[in-house]
Design an enzyme around this catalytic site. Structure first.
Site, mmCIF file in Angstrom:
data_model
loop_
_atom_site.group_PDB
_atom_site.id
_atom_site.type_symbol
_atom_site.label_atom_id
_atom_site.label_comp_id
_atom_site.label_asym_id
_atom_site.label_seq_id
_atom_site.Cartn_x
_atom_site.Cartn_y
_atom_site.Cartn_z
ATOM 1 N N HIS A 185 29.967 -17.140 -39.871
ATOM 2 C CA HIS A 185 30.988 -16.727 -39.066
ATOM 3 C C HIS A 185 31.913 -17.685 -38.014
ATOM 4 O O HIS A 185 33.032 -17.635 -38.022
ATOM 5 C CB HIS A 185 30.612 -15.576 -38.254
ATOM 6 C CG HIS A 185 30.083 -15.727 -37.015
ATOM 7 N ND1 HIS A 185 28.676 -15.880 -36.887
ATOM 8 C CD2 HIS A 185 30.561 -15.706 -35.695
ATOM 9 C CE1 HIS A 185 28.367 -16.099 -35.575
ATOM 10 N NE2 HIS A 185 29.498 -16.017 -34.756
ATOM 11 N N GLU A 208 36.124 -21.945 -38.067
ATOM 12 C CA GLU A 208 36.795 -22.031 -36.496
ATOM 13 C C GLU A 208 36.291 -23.284 -35.898
ATOM 14 O O GLU A 208 36.910 -24.012 -35.421
ATOM 15 C CB GLU A 208 36.447 -20.811 -35.691
ATOM 16 C CG GLU A 208 36.644 -20.862 -34.229
ATOM 17 C CD GLU A 208 38.130 -20.521 -33.939
ATOM 18 O OE1 GLU A 208 38.736 -19.719 -34.595
ATOM 19 O OE2 GLU A 208 38.929 -20.990 -33.169
ATOM 20 N N ASP A 209 35.072 -23.604 -36.041
ATOM 21 C CA ASP A 209 34.369 -24.676 -35.145
ATOM 22 C C ASP A 209 33.780 -25.957 -36.028
ATOM 23 O O ASP A 209 33.504 -27.130 -35.534
ATOM 24 C CB ASP A 209 33.203 -24.250 -34.484
ATOM 25 C CG ASP A 209 33.756 -23.243 -33.397
ATOM 26 O OD1 ASP A 209 34.833 -23.159 -33.075
ATOM 27 O OD2 ASP A 209 32.887 -22.282 -33.042
ATOM 28 N N ASP A 221 27.779 -10.617 -33.455
ATOM 29 C CA ASP A 221 28.169 -11.970 -32.707
ATOM 30 C C ASP A 221 28.160 -11.584 -30.978
ATOM 31 O O ASP A 221 27.452 -12.214 -30.430
ATOM 32 C CB ASP A 221 29.444 -12.154 -33.256
ATOM 33 C CG ASP A 221 30.056 -13.393 -32.382
ATOM 34 O OD1 ASP A 221 29.314 -14.384 -32.169
ATOM 35 O OD2 ASP A 221 31.433 -13.586 -32.329
#
Ligand code: MN
Length: 486
Positions: free
Chosen positions: A55, A59-60, A127
């Site tokens: 997840h 993004e990272d 999360d």
């Protein structure tokens, strides 16, 4: 096959996050792995678990959505994309007062836009749960922000999905950061009450076991501990009077089928005196979130008050795990129906999910969608008001300062001289807005006035005011003489 796919996801995520650290100093991969574990505990389907592992990668890390699509297919990529977008909504908004309402709005827009695949939300909840469990590693201002957002957005969502266990853990951990003093106080109070109820409970347990056993009923018996945050909210409703809270001590009886639930209800009532107006049949009339159970408050022979909750095993699982549990019960069918873009196996009470689905379909067709109407259902039209000390009180939309004052305490309500909203003197007719910080000014010499009825929105405040005005209030509405008929 399933296990190999998950192992592959773990390998890819571990490599992608290599060298990254969490604020706690742990390697970053510990977080997605914890999220994976939570989703596995909730018995979610494989695609959701894999998306949980991945997840944070888009993004990272260097990993792209296309990489994920190639390795794990469209469905996993779609879920990861949804979670990534949900995260982005919250970026760049620093001021908590404007940030929270916006988050809710954006959350809704996104839910609709992502095709209302509730699994995106379930990953997000997992999360958030892990981030809460590790919140102590963050600086205090961030802790407060995440905790408040949890109380206002994520815990209500968990409740909407009937994920009872999640709601309790989320709201209690968050509350312990929002108001640590109150949290400790109430936690101790609950422990103290439970200790002093131990003997009574053991006795009741014995009596119930004997009776049900002699009737040949198969059952499981367990105590249920009230959550700190729900006690906090209930106390605010009941003038901080703990003796008016009847479900502080509760016992759960889990049986095999619905018929037995009603049989047990009768048996419990043959043993103890039921309290008038305290029998709730949520089996025949489930709560909006699909919760089912029979509740009854009884008085024992030694005048102790205890609540019984009677339900089937399936109802119990659903109350604890909510939507996640129904994924488990209907796993294959449900996953399949998601793929086809339609939901057929959700509990009928989770209509808002169906509504989201329909809204998404309309958006895809380029039609207009009334988000306000959706919001009403999702957040039950509540506004959250803060005391200057940071306590949160939830009120219905439309509430006025006096409603807030009476919710804090009827003594406060009865002595109001004025109100400061966000630091500014304001009129008692001012409609409160979500996120307002409201300070009630009082004076010992001020007393409740009949004219206040027009400055009140909630029935709770109305009743309190009526009590305070005593008989006078009863007479006033009747004083207009009926028109003589000619
Ligand atoms: Mn994360």
């Amino acid at each position: 096959m399933g296990k190999r796919r998950i192992e592959k996801a773990v390998k890819i995520a571990t490599k992608a996050h290599e060298g990254q650290m969490r604020k706690s100093g742990d390697p970053y991969i510990s977080h997605p792995l914890a999220v994976m574990k939570i989703l596995q505990d909730w018995k979610m389907d494989e695609d959701t678990i894999i998306a949980g592992v991945l997840h944070d990668t888009v993004e990272d890390t260097e990993l792209t959505l296309d990489d994920i699509k190639n390795e794990f297919g469209e469905s996993v990529a779609f879920l990861v994309d949804g979670v990534t977008k949900l995260g982005k909504v919250r970026e760049g908004m620093k001021d908590i007062d404007t940030y929270l309402p916006q988050t809710k709005d954006n959350l809704l827009r996104l839910l609709v836009a992502t095709g209302a695949d509730i699994r995106v939300l379930i990953i997000k909840l997992a999360d958030r749960l892990h981030n809460l469990r590790t919140l102590s590693a963050l600086p205090p201002d961030k802790q407060k922000k995440i905790a408040k957002e949890t109380l206002e957005v994520f815990a209500p969502l968990a409740d909407r999905l009937n994920m009872g266990r999640l709601r309790v853990e989320m709201s209690d951990v968050a509350f312990s950061y929002v108001n640590p003093k109150r949290y400790e106080e109430l936690k101790n109070l609950i422990e103290e009450r439970n200790r002093s109820a131990e003997k009574t409970l053991a006795k009741i347990e014995g009596e119930v076991k004997e009776l049900l056993g002699s009737e040949g009923i198969k059952f499981e018996l367990s105590g249920r501990v009230k959550s700190v945050y729900s006690l906090h909210k209930k106390l605010a409703k009941y003038d901080q009077n703990i003796d008016r809270i009847y479900d502080l001590t509760a016992m759960r009886i889990i049986v095999e089928d619905i018929t037995t639930c009603y049989l047990v209800l009768g048996l419990v009532h043959s043993l103890y005196t039921p309290m008038a107006g305290r029998i709730k049949d949520y089996i025949a009339m489930p709560k909006q979130n699909g919760y089912q159970s029979i509740h009854t408050t009884v008085i024992t022979k030694d005048k102790k008050v205890i609540e019984f909750q009677i339900r089937t095993k399936e109802m119990h699982d659903y109350a604890e795990h909510g939507l996640a549990a129904s994924f488990y019960y209907n796993e294959q069918k449900l996953t399949e129906s998601y793929k086809q873009g339609k939901i057929q196996h959700l509990p009928t009470n989770l209509l808002w999910i169906t509504e989201l689905q329909q809204a998404a379909a309309r958006l895809r067709e380029g039609k207009k969608v009334n988000l306000d109407k959706l919001k009403l259902n999702l957040f039950a039209d509540k506004i959250f008001i803060y005391t200057p000390k940071g306590d949160i009180v939830d009120l219905p939309n439309g509430a006025l300062p006096l409603d807030f004052a009476y919710r804090l305490h009827s003594e406060i309500g009865g002595h109001v001289t004025g109100v400061k909203i966000n630091g500014k003197m304001s009129s008692l007719n001012t409609k409160l807005k979500h996120g307002d910080i409201v300070e009630i000014l009082t004076s010992k010499t001020q007393t409740a006035k009949p004219t206040w009825f027009s400055k009140i929105f909630t029935s709770h405040a109305r009743n309190k005011l009526k009590q305070q005005l005593g008989r006078a209030a009863e007479i006033i509405p009747k004083m207009t003489p009926p028109k003589p008929k000619k």
